[in-house]
Design a protein around this motif. Structure first.
Motif, PDB file in Angstrom:
ATOM      1  N   PHE A 192     -27.440  -6.523  30.943  1.00 51.57           N
ATOM      2  CA  PHE A 192     -28.088  -7.834  30.878  1.00 51.57           C
ATOM      3  C   PHE A 192     -28.866  -7.962  29.569  1.00 51.57           C
ATOM      4  CE2 PHE A 192     -31.082 -10.738  33.615  1.00 51.57           C
ATOM      5  CZ  PHE A 192     -30.577 -11.867  32.977  1.00 51.57           C
ATOM      6  N   MET A 193     -29.679  -6.948  29.266  1.00 51.36           N
ATOM      7  CA  MET A 193     -30.477  -6.977  28.051  1.00 51.36           C
ATOM      8  C   MET A 193     -29.604  -6.913  26.798  1.00 51.36           C
ATOM      9  SD  MET A 193     -33.297  -7.397  29.563  1.00 51.36           S
ATOM     10  CE  MET A 193     -34.463  -7.381  28.226  1.00 51.36           C
ATOM     11  N   ARG A 194     -28.511  -6.173  26.868  1.00 45.98           N
ATOM     12  CA  ARG A 194     -27.597  -6.086  25.721  1.00 45.98           C
ATOM     13  C   ARG A 194     -27.014  -7.452  25.398  1.00 45.98           C
ATOM     14  NH1 ARG A 194     -22.556  -6.161  24.295  1.00 45.98           N
ATOM     15  NH2 ARG A 194     -21.782  -6.525  26.412  1.00 45.98           N
ATOM     16  N   ARG A 195     -26.605  -8.170  26.440  1.00 43.13           N
ATOM     17  CA  ARG A 195     -26.020  -9.492  26.237  1.00 43.13           C
ATOM     18  C   ARG A 195     -27.055 -10.502  25.735  1.00 43.13           C
ATOM     19  NH1 ARG A 195     -21.036 -10.903  30.018  1.00 43.13           N
ATOM     20  NH2 ARG A 195     -20.143  -8.827  30.350  1.00 43.13           N
ATOM     21  N   LEU A 196     -28.325 -10.224  26.019  1.00 44.29           N
ATOM     22  CA  LEU A 196     -29.395 -11.099  25.528  1.00 44.29           C
ATOM     23  C   LEU A 196     -29.813 -10.746  24.098  1.00 44.29           C
ATOM     24  CD1 LEU A 196     -31.617 -11.278  28.738  1.00 44.29           C
ATOM     25  CD2 LEU A 196     -30.553 -13.247  27.606  1.00 44.29           C
ATOM     26  N   GLY A 197     -29.219  -9.669  23.566  1.00 39.23           N
ATOM     27  CA  GLY A 197     -29.561  -9.250  22.207  1.00 39.23           C
ATOM     28  C   GLY A 197     -30.733  -8.293  22.143  1.00 39.23           C
ATOM     29  N   HIS A 198     -31.001  -7.606  23.245  1.00 39.70           N
ATOM     30  CA  HIS A 198     -32.105  -6.646  23.354  1.00 39.70           C
ATOM     31  C   HIS A 198     -33.438  -7.218  22.868  1.00 39.70           C
ATOM     32  CE1 HIS A 198     -30.078  -3.151  24.907  1.00 39.70           C
ATOM     33  NE2 HIS A 198     -29.109  -3.279  24.006  1.00 39.70           N
ATOM     34  N   PRO A 199     -33.923  -8.269  23.518  1.00 38.43           N
ATOM     35  CA  PRO A 199     -35.219  -8.837  23.113  1.00 38.43           C
ATOM     36  C   PRO A 199     -36.380  -7.891  23.352  1.00 38.43           C
ATOM     37  CG  PRO A 199     -34.501  -9.777  25.201  1.00 38.43           C
ATOM     38  CD  PRO A 199     -33.347  -8.977  24.676  1.00 38.43           C
ATOM     39  N   GLU A 200     -36.162  -6.844  24.166  1.00 39.10           N
ATOM     40  CA  GLU A 200     -37.259  -5.913  24.466  1.00 39.10           C
ATOM     41  C   GLU A 200     -37.523  -4.936  23.317  1.00 39.10           C
ATOM     42  OE1 GLU A 200     -33.655  -3.466  25.585  1.00 39.10           O
ATOM     43  OE2 GLU A 200     -34.222  -5.568  25.388  1.00 39.10           O
ATOM     44  N   ARG A 201     -36.617  -4.880  22.361  1.00 41.64           N
ATOM     45  CA  ARG A 201     -36.791  -3.945  21.245  1.00 41.64           C
ATOM     46  C   ARG A 201     -37.710  -4.539  20.171  1.00 41.64           C
ATOM     47  NH1 ARG A 201     -30.537  -1.623  20.697  1.00 41.64           N
ATOM     48  NH2 ARG A 201     -30.582  -0.441  22.656  1.00 41.64           N
ATOM     49  N   ASN A 202     -38.205  -3.667  19.312  1.00 40.57           N
ATOM     50  CA  ASN A 202     -39.059  -4.075  18.188  1.00 40.57           C
ATOM     51  C   ASN A 202     -40.403  -4.653  18.644  1.00 40.57           C
ATOM     52  OD1 ASN A 202     -36.962  -3.388  16.318  1.00 40.57           O
ATOM     53  ND2 ASN A 202     -35.971  -5.347  16.815  1.00 40.57           N
ATOM     54  N   ARG A 203     -40.848  -4.261  19.808  1.00 35.32           N
ATOM     55  CA  ARG A 203     -42.182  -4.617  20.287  1.00 35.32           C
ATOM     56  C   ARG A 203     -42.931  -3.319  20.596  1.00 35.32           C
ATOM     57  NH1 ARG A 203     -41.632  -9.223  18.345  1.00 35.32           N
ATOM     58  NH2 ARG A 203     -39.466  -9.771  18.646  1.00 35.32           N
ATOM     59  N   LYS A 204     -44.244  -3.358  20.467  1.00 32.61           N
ATOM     60  CA  LYS A 204     -45.081  -2.218  20.853  1.00 32.61           C
ATOM     61  C   LYS A 204     -45.431  -2.392  22.326  1.00 32.61           C
ATOM     62  CE  LYS A 204     -46.998  -1.910  16.181  1.00 32.61           C
ATOM     63  NZ  LYS A 204     -48.199  -2.123  15.336  1.00 32.61           N
ATOM     64  N   ILE A 205     -44.721  -1.662  23.175  1.00 33.68           N
ATOM     65  CA  ILE A 205     -44.829  -1.879  24.623  1.00 33.68           C
ATOM     66  C   ILE A 205     -45.675  -0.797  25.289  1.00 33.68           C
ATOM     67  CG2 ILE A 205     -43.525  -1.982  26.788  1.00 33.68           C
ATOM     68  CD1 ILE A 205     -41.233  -3.259  25.243  1.00 33.68           C
TER      69      ILE A 205
END
Length: 437
Positions: free
Chosen positions: A28-41
């Protein structure tokens, strides 16, 4: 699709889907373009207190000038509460724009023969899309249920993981011992990523440390011995914090419940671990704690009226501790409701045994999880001799309970759904007063 249609669709999702594996969320996240990446989580799990820890962290980051996204659950009144930018819930249009992207990907997945995302997967994905669009630097991320198999655990390398208080809850899903539940929560620990945790329960601590050791993750414990009450009022606690990074630091937490000392201390310790360069100074951190607002958790909403979402055994124990500290000097009235899947009889028996309530009003939360007010009244009357009044209508029950409290204090507890309904009523009252003035 408009905002109302989007929200109605989301609410229908649990009716036609089952829990998916993490691989599904990752796709799901891959198809969304991995919006969870490049954030300080900062990823937070636990049985109780995780929402409060998230709120404290977000408040400190925002005070420190960091653009921050906050994802929590559940919401009390409106679904937008789950998605906050700099501690402000996103607007309807912002939510809808993010959701429409998510909806497009969902339809593609279903067309390709993949299962429909779950309710929580969908919300998590919407949050990540929102935070990417809003270009936040930090994301404070609360798990849904458990940790190891939670949709949020698709985050690959968070800045830090936090594990709050662990107790027996959702045992049918997470396991029937503290050790088993701790194993699920410790599933969010990532290789080499620091974990900050509540070390109060030895059985849970052993599991957390074992997992941290396996993954080479630095572990930082917070124990009750590290903080000491200095001063208490009906609205706040001042305490001294003594732990790694903090030496005899005076902290003001804007809540009357003792457990918020642990939660705020966990947040302070976490920020010290992730902010090694001290970009956010101590004075700013303490201001962030002092100014935190976390609705429905021992929240004083009117003079002498406190809302608390205590709805499981550990939450009720902490609720009782707070009531016991007040009942000697104030008349205590309670407004109570519960949903059917909770062990409400045990909750009621414990409250009646361990507190000296002056009076009780019970009400009911409408829907397929309803426990009738009369049923709750019967249960209370098995365990207490004080007057118990059943009022099915929540609005009328709230009015009556406030009337009965007099110059004492009213605690409203038993369910976050009750708290949500009461928050809605209070907002309506405030709006009416504003329009009438």
């Amino acid at each position: 699709m408009n905002y109302t249609e989007a929200v109605e669709y989301i609410y229908r999702v649990p009716k036609f889907t089952t829990k998916n594996k993490l691989e599904h969320t990752m796709e799901f996240m891959r198809r969304l373009g991995h919006p969870e990446r490049n954030r300080k989580i900062i990823h937070v799990a636990g049985t109780n207190g995780k929402g409060s820890v998230c709120a404290f962290l977000s408040s400190m980051l925002v005070q420190g000038g960091k653009r921050t996204g906050l994802f929590t659950s559940p919401h009390l009144v409106k679904i937008n509460e789950r998605f906050q930018i700099n501690n402000v819930p996103v607007g309807d249009e912002e939510f809808l724009e993010a959701y429409q992207k998510v909806d497009t990907v969902i339809r593609e997945m279903v067309t390709d023969g993949l299962p429909h995302p779950t309710y929580f997967e969908l919300l998590f994905a919407t949050a990540m899309v929102l935070f990417e669009r809003e270009n936040v630097e930090y994301v404070v991320l609360e798990t849904g249920l458990g940790g190891r198999l939670d949709a949020t655990n698709t985050v690959e390398k968070p800045l830090a993981t936090v594990i709050t208080s662990i107790s027996l809850d959702h045992t049918e899903i997470l396991g029937d011992t503290i050790g088993k539940i701790a194993f699920e929560k410790a599933g969010i620990i990532k290789p080499g990523v620091p974990v900050i945790y509540d070390g109060s329960v030895k059985e849970a601590e052993e599991v957390i440390l074992k997992r941290a050791g396996e993954l080479g993750s630095p572990a930082y414990a917070l124990y009750p011995s590290m903080y000491k009450v200095l001063e208490k009022t009906d609205k706040s606690i001042d305490f001294s914090l003594n732990c790694k990074y903090y030496e005899n630091v005076r902290v003001e937490v804007p809540y009357l419940a003792d457990y918020q000392m642990m939660n705020s201390s966990l947040a302070l310790l976490t920020l010290a671990v992730v902010d090694e360069k001290g970009e956010i100074p101590l004075k700013t951190r303490l201001a962030g704690i002092r100014d935190t607002r976390w609705e429905g958790r021992m929240e004083t909403v009117l003079p002498g009226v406190v809302l608390d979402g205590a709805h499981n055994a550990a939450g009720i124990r902490e609720f009782i501790r707070t009531v016991q500290q007040i009942e000697g000097s104030r008349r205590v009235v309670m407004l109570f409701s519960a949903v059917v899947e909770k062990n409400y009889e045990k909750m009621i028996a414990t409250i009646c045994r361990d507190t000296n309530l002056a009076e009780v009003v019970v009400t009911q939360i409408e829907g397929d999880r309803i426990v009738p007010a009369e049923t709750l009244k019967e249960v209370f009357e098995r365990y207490t001799a004080v007057p118990v009044t059943a009022v099915p209508d929540i609005r009328e029950a709230f009015r009556l309970a406030r009337e009965k409290k007099g110059d004492g204090i009213l605690f409203c507890a038993g369910s976050l759904y009750l708290v949500g309904e009461l928050k809605g009523i209070l907002k309506e009252e405030q709006r009416s007063q504003t329009e009438g003035s």
